[in-house]
Structure formats: structure tokens, C-alpha cells
Design an enzyme around this catalytic site. Structure first.
Site, mmCIF file in Angstrom:
data_model
loop_
_atom_site.group_PDB
_atom_site.id
_atom_site.type_symbol
_atom_site.label_atom_id
_atom_site.label_comp_id
_atom_site.label_asym_id
_atom_site.label_seq_id
_atom_site.Cartn_x
_atom_site.Cartn_y
_atom_site.Cartn_z
ATOM 1 N N LYS A 109 -6.401 9.237 -8.061
ATOM 2 C CA LYS A 109 -6.833 9.950 -6.857
ATOM 3 C C LYS A 109 -7.485 11.263 -7.259
ATOM 4 C CE LYS A 109 -6.173 8.716 -2.935
ATOM 5 N NZ LYS A 109 -7.176 7.838 -2.262
ATOM 6 N N HIS A 141 0.824 -1.207 0.000
ATOM 7 C CA HIS A 141 0.000 0.000 0.000
ATOM 8 C C HIS A 141 0.864 1.266 0.000
ATOM 9 C CE1 HIS A 141 -2.741 2.886 2.325
ATOM 10 N NE2 HIS A 141 -3.363 2.675 1.177
ATOM 11 N N ARG A 142 0.800 2.018 -1.078
ATOM 12 C CA ARG A 142 1.642 3.212 -1.280
ATOM 13 C C ARG A 142 3.125 2.819 -1.238
ATOM 14 N NH1 ARG A 142 -1.549 7.300 2.984
ATOM 15 N NH2 ARG A 142 -3.624 6.448 2.579
ATOM 16 N N GLU A 180 0.774 -0.748 -4.851
ATOM 17 C CA GLU A 180 -0.297 0.230 -5.023
ATOM 18 C C GLU A 180 0.278 1.630 -4.878
ATOM 19 O OE1 GLU A 180 -3.785 2.790 -3.478
ATOM 20 O OE2 GLU A 180 -1.845 2.427 -2.569
ATOM 21 N N GLU A 240 -3.973 3.889 -8.386
ATOM 22 C CA GLU A 240 -5.232 4.523 -7.988
ATOM 23 C C GLU A 240 -5.295 5.933 -8.563
ATOM 24 O OE1 GLU A 240 -6.279 4.831 -3.788
ATOM 25 O OE2 GLU A 240 -7.928 6.196 -4.313
ATOM 26 N N ASP A 283 0.185 -2.178 4.392
ATOM 27 C CA ASP A 283 1.380 -1.357 4.617
ATOM 28 C C ASP A 283 2.589 -2.228 4.947
ATOM 29 O OD1 ASP A 283 -0.233 0.924 4.370
ATOM 30 O OD2 ASP A 283 -0.544 1.095 6.544
ATOM 31 N N ASP A 332 -0.794 6.101 -5.513
ATOM 32 C CA ASP A 332 -1.825 7.101 -5.779
ATOM 33 C C ASP A 332 -1.297 8.066 -6.824
ATOM 34 O OD1 ASP A 332 -3.686 6.362 -3.506
ATOM 35 O OD2 ASP A 332 -1.825 6.770 -2.419
ATOM 36 N N HIS A 388 -0.680 10.989 -2.356
ATOM 37 C CA HIS A 388 -1.983 10.589 -1.832
ATOM 38 C C HIS A 388 -2.879 11.776 -1.502
ATOM 39 C CE1 HIS A 388 -4.908 9.516 1.315
ATOM 40 N NE2 HIS A 388 -5.029 8.397 0.644
HETATM 41 O O1 G3P Z 1 -5.815 0.756 -2.561
HETATM 42 C C1 G3P Z 1 -6.877 1.281 -1.861
HETATM 43 C C2 G3P Z 1 -6.512 2.283 -0.826
HETATM 44 O O2 G3P Z 1 -5.257 2.821 -1.099
HETATM 45 C C3 G3P Z 1 -7.546 3.340 -0.767
HETATM 46 O O3 G3P Z 1 -7.359 4.233 0.296
HETATM 47 O O4 G3P Z 1 -6.801 6.458 1.139
HETATM 48 O O5 G3P Z 1 -5.076 4.703 1.090
HETATM 49 O O6 G3P Z 1 -5.828 5.745 -1.018
HETATM 50 P P1 G3P Z 1 -6.226 5.334 0.368
HETATM 51 CA CA CA Z 2 -4.551 4.528 -2.547
#
Ligand code: G3P
Ligand code: CA
Length: 254
Positions: free
Chosen positions: A129, A18-19, A45, A127, A244, A47, A60
Site C-alpha cells: 500500500k 479482503h483485509r 488479502e 498488497e 469481505d 494491506d 489500509h
Molecule cells: O485486493 C484489492 C483491494 O484490496 C484493493 O482495494 O482499497 O481495499 O486496498 P483496497
Molecule cells: Ca487491499
């Protein structure tokens, strides 16, 4: 999308950082990408947003205040939207020091820099955003990723943007993000253009995964960081887990 049907033991569950591996490196930087690869992530992943001069960059938040030194470099602009800055201005910012001194000097990467860094070592989950703030970003992303790759997915909470993306890039797997539990009607609507339903793990259970699967789609849940929640999602039958802490999920999967 070709992927193994996950078993209750977690076989076939995809590990998505995640990120990047954002518990151990500053989110949405190349350092977080490197850390995700080190921790054995299958996919990463990120943003995506756009600069004032049209470059696709990883960030993000809607502003730079939390994850950069914008308040020092541009004291009057800390509250300004990301899209108000040029790439040259963003490249002056330190996107690592907020996380820790070991990451001082990390820069905000462009999509091209990200693709070059990952190469074929992992998949990529992009993603979009706040795409409503960036008209035409769907076509720009389709162009920016070049030839479709099997391990690339594009997702957004903005489902109208995902419909536009499906129109310009029908061959790229698409995910619809949900913060609340999707209704049957929403699942039906998604099934027309989406390959994945990607909800918060907090609203996900085996019943939802079955409803998604019945419509020919797969489920990827975010953001799952505790071992207990990982096990609950594996037992629910999800196809992929966004975390994460990719190494921790890898350990749970065995
Ligand atoms: O991959 C989904 C998740 O990243 C969505 O929430 O706020 O972390 O972008 P957020
Ligand atoms: Ca995201």
C-alpha cells in the site's frame, strides 16, 4: 501459478478474504484472519505499510484515524501518516474497538505475526500500500516472507513498485491492481512481469478475462460482496474473488 481453470460453475475459483473477513471482524487484524479461516477462505488479502523504525505492519489507510483509537492515545497525531509512528507506538493502539466492543484490544499486527498466525492454513495476498512512501519495501517484503510459498502473491496499484518487486523476487507471483479497466497496452506491459491482473469487479467482464488469459495471466477481482456480483464474476471466468464475506462466496460456489 498453479491453479485450476475456473469453470462457469465456479469450480476452481479461489476465495480470498479482503483485509481478512472484514465484514465480521476489524480489517487487517488477527481477529479478521481467524474469522477468514473459520469462514473457509482459501487465501487472505492484507494491506502492508512500514513503521518509522522499519517494521512491516498491516494497515489500509494512510492514517490511523479510522481504524484505531489514535485520537485518544496520541491526541495531536491523529492525522499523521502511519509511517511516522514506531512499532511500539502502534502497539499501544486499539485496532478493534472501532468495529465493536467484542474486538477491544486487537492490535495492529506485523507481517511476521501474520505469517505465524496463518501458518499453512491459507494462502496470503499481500498488497503493497503506497509503496512509494516506503523506499526499499520491495526488498524488505521479499526478505520478510522468507522462502517463497506457492500460495503467496504480492500485488499493488503501483506498477513501478511491482517492477521493482519482480526484480528482487522473481519467483514470487505478482499481481497488478487496476481501479479502471486495463488497456491492451497495460495488459501487454503487465505480462512482462506479472502473473495476475487484479481489477475492480466493476470494470471486469468475460472479454477482459479472456484478454488476460490470452497473455498467460489470471484474473482476481475485488471487492465482491453481493451474490449477484459474485455470480456475474464467476460467469465471466475469473480465477479468484476478493470479498469481505468469504462464507457467502463459499456458499455461492457450493
Ligand atoms: O485486493 C484489492 C483491494 O484490496 C484493493 O482495494 O482499497 O481495499 O486496498 P483496497
Ligand atoms: Ca487491499
Amino acid at each position: 501459478i498453479a491453479s485450476a481453470a475456473p469453470g462457469a460453475d465456479g469450480t476452481g475459483v479461489e476465495v480470498i478474504a479482503h483485509r481478512g473477513a472484514s465484514a465480521d471482524a476489524p480489517e487487517n487484524t488477527l481477529a479478521a484472519v481467524d474469522e477468514a479461516l473459520t469462514q473457509g477462505a482459501d487465501s487472505i488479502e492484507i494491506d502492508l505499510q512500514r513503521t518509522a523504525d522499519g517494521h512491516l505492519v498491516l494497515l489500509h489507510d494512510s492514517t490511523l484515524a479510522r481504524t484505531t483509537d489514535v485520537a485518544t492515545v496520541f491526541p495531536d497525531r491523529a492525522g499523521e501518516p502511519v509511517g511516522g509512528f514506531t512499532l511500539a507506538e502502534l502497539k499501544r493502539l486499539d485496532a478493534g474497538s472501532w468495529f465493536g466492543p467484542a474486538f477491544a484490544g486487537e492490535r495492529i499486527p506485523t507481517l511476521a505475526e501474520l505469517l505465524a498466525r496463518i501458518g499453512d492454513r491459507a494462502g496470503l495476498l499481500i498488497e503493497l500500500k503506497d509503496p512509494a512512501s516506503y523506499p526499499g519495501i520491495e526488498q524488505q517484503v521479499a526478505d520478510g516472507i522468507g522462502a517463497p510459498r506457492a500460495d503467496l502473491v504480492v500485488q499493488s496499484f503501483d506498477h513501478d513498485a511491482m517492477r521493482r518487486f519482480a526484480a528482487v523476487a522473481p519467483d514470487v507471483p505478482a499481481g497488478w491492481l487496476f481501479g479502471t479497466r486495463p488497456t491492451e497496452a497495460e495488459l501487454d506491459a503487465a505480462a512482462a512481469v506479472a502473473d495476475q491482473i487484479n481489477p475492480s469487479f466493476r470494470v471486469t467482464d468475460a472479454e477482459l478475462v479472456t484478454a488476460v488469459r490470452a497473455r498467460g495471466m489470471e484474473t482476481g477481482v475485488y471487492t465482491v460482496n453481493s451474490e449477484a456480483d459474485m455470480r456475474r464474476m464467476i460467469d465471466a471466468g475469473v480465477h479468484r474473488i476478493i470479498t469481505d464475506v468469504p462464507a457467502a462466496l463459499r456458499a455461492v460456489l457450493g
